[in-house]
Design an enzyme around this catalytic site. Structure first.
Site, short mmCIF file in Angstrom:
data_model
loop_
_atom_site.label_atom_id
_atom_site.label_comp_id
_atom_site.label_asym_id
_atom_site.label_seq_id
_atom_site.Cartn_x
_atom_site.Cartn_y
_atom_site.Cartn_z
N SER A 122 -65.97 40.44 0.07
CA SER A 122 -67.10 41.36 0.06
C SER A 122 -66.69 42.82 0.18
O SER A 122 -67.39 43.70 -0.33
CB SER A 122 -68.05 41.03 1.22
N GLU A 155 -70.27 40.05 -10.14
CA GLU A 155 -69.48 41.26 -10.34
C GLU A 155 -68.02 40.86 -10.59
O GLU A 155 -67.39 40.25 -9.73
CB GLU A 155 -69.59 42.17 -9.12
#
Length: 304
Positions: A122, A155
């Site tokens: 993350s 992503e």
């Protein structure tokens, strides 16, 4: 038929389990790996929790298709066994650089040469642990959002050492598992989504840590003022306190209020088994369909 059929997901927590189901529901054979059998034993309950959300959120949902997906999932606590046949390995372990290096070092010893190696990190830069894989040219990031079947972003971010062909193939793989891919052409911690999201959540956490207002009041002000469907504390519940705490613990520049808020997430949330929507309780209490019942009294500072 795609040459990518076998997927291994490392980490069967809140988001890892969602990634497992996302790939299995798209027709892939998936191995869910975790370090302890007790973590894997929780997965059947997770599948039933997701079943309700899939039925509600996906127009093409059928119970048969979901059952077939569950049937394509196997589990393992042996990392070499888990990755041995994998065409793609997706890592979703806690945000700790040393841990990620250790895990990818073990994967690199057992995975086949043609496998694509993906991290869902993350906030860490993939290039900081790419070399641990022993095959940095096949390593990059594919970042998932929580509630992935609905917020189905993918992503895709390369490191300077990633083979461009592997990057392009990962974009296609993202589409194969029903994600909308978003190519990220320059490596940055947090990708696109978290580069925007984390400062917003930090600001909310600071307000609470400094006892400015109750969480539900902050959320409501944000929603009324901006027209946004959710406030920051509702978003914390969706992300899950474990993810937030792991990110917070690995931030050398954390402020005192951020440290205080991080400790509160641990003590009032994680330690009490109330770490967000996945537990049915975080800053809010939820019903079986994931709808808010009321603000969690444990987080109320003021009687408004």
């Amino acid at each position: 038929m795609s040459e990518i059929q076998n997927v291994t997901v490392l980490g069967a927590g809140v988001l890892g389990s969602q990634i497992v189901m996302q790939a299995a529901y798209a027709g892939k054979n998936v191995v869910a790996y975790d370090i302890k059998q007790e973590f894997l034993d929780k997965l059947p309950a997770r599948w039933e929790w997701m079943r309700g959300h899939y039925a509600k959120d996906l127009s093409a949902f059928t119970a048969e298709k979901f059952d077939d997906a569950v049937g394509r999932i196997t589990t393992s606590t042996d990392i070499a066994e888990a990755v041995g046949d994998a065409d793609v390995v997706i890592e979703a372990v806690p945000e700790n650089l040393d841990l990620k290096k250790e895990v990818w070092g073990n994967v690199g010893k057992a995975v086949k040469d043609s496998a694509i190696l993906l991290t869902n990190s993350s906030s860490l830069r993939p290039s900081d642990f790419a070399d641990a894989t022993g095959r940095a040219d096949r390593f990059l990031a594919l970042h998932f959002a929580n509630m992935v079947w609905r917020s189905n972003t993918g992503e895709v971010m390369a490191t300077p050492k990633t083979d461009p062909a592997v990057f392009d193939r990962t974009v296609e793989f993202a589409r194969e598992i029903n994600l909308q891919p978003f190519p990220v052409h320059k490596e940055t911690p947090g990708y696109l989504l978290n580069s925007l999201l984390i400062p917003w959540l930090d600001a909310a956490g600071d307000l609470y840590a400094n006892e400015v207002a109750n969480p539900h009041v902050i959320d409501e002000d944000w929603k009324v003022s901006t027209g946004a469907p959710k406030g920051p504390f509702e978003t914390y519940d969706i992300v899950g306190f474990n993810v937030a705490v792991n990110i917070g613990r690995n931030r050398p520049d954390a402020t005192e209020s951020q440290k205080k808020f991080n400790n509160l997430l641990q003590e009032r949330g994680i330690d009490q088994g109330k770490a967000g929507l996945g537990d049915g309780c975080g800053f809010y209490e939820y019903d079986g369909n994931g709808r808010i019942v009321r603000p969690n009294p444990d987080w109320i500072i003021y009687e408004d």
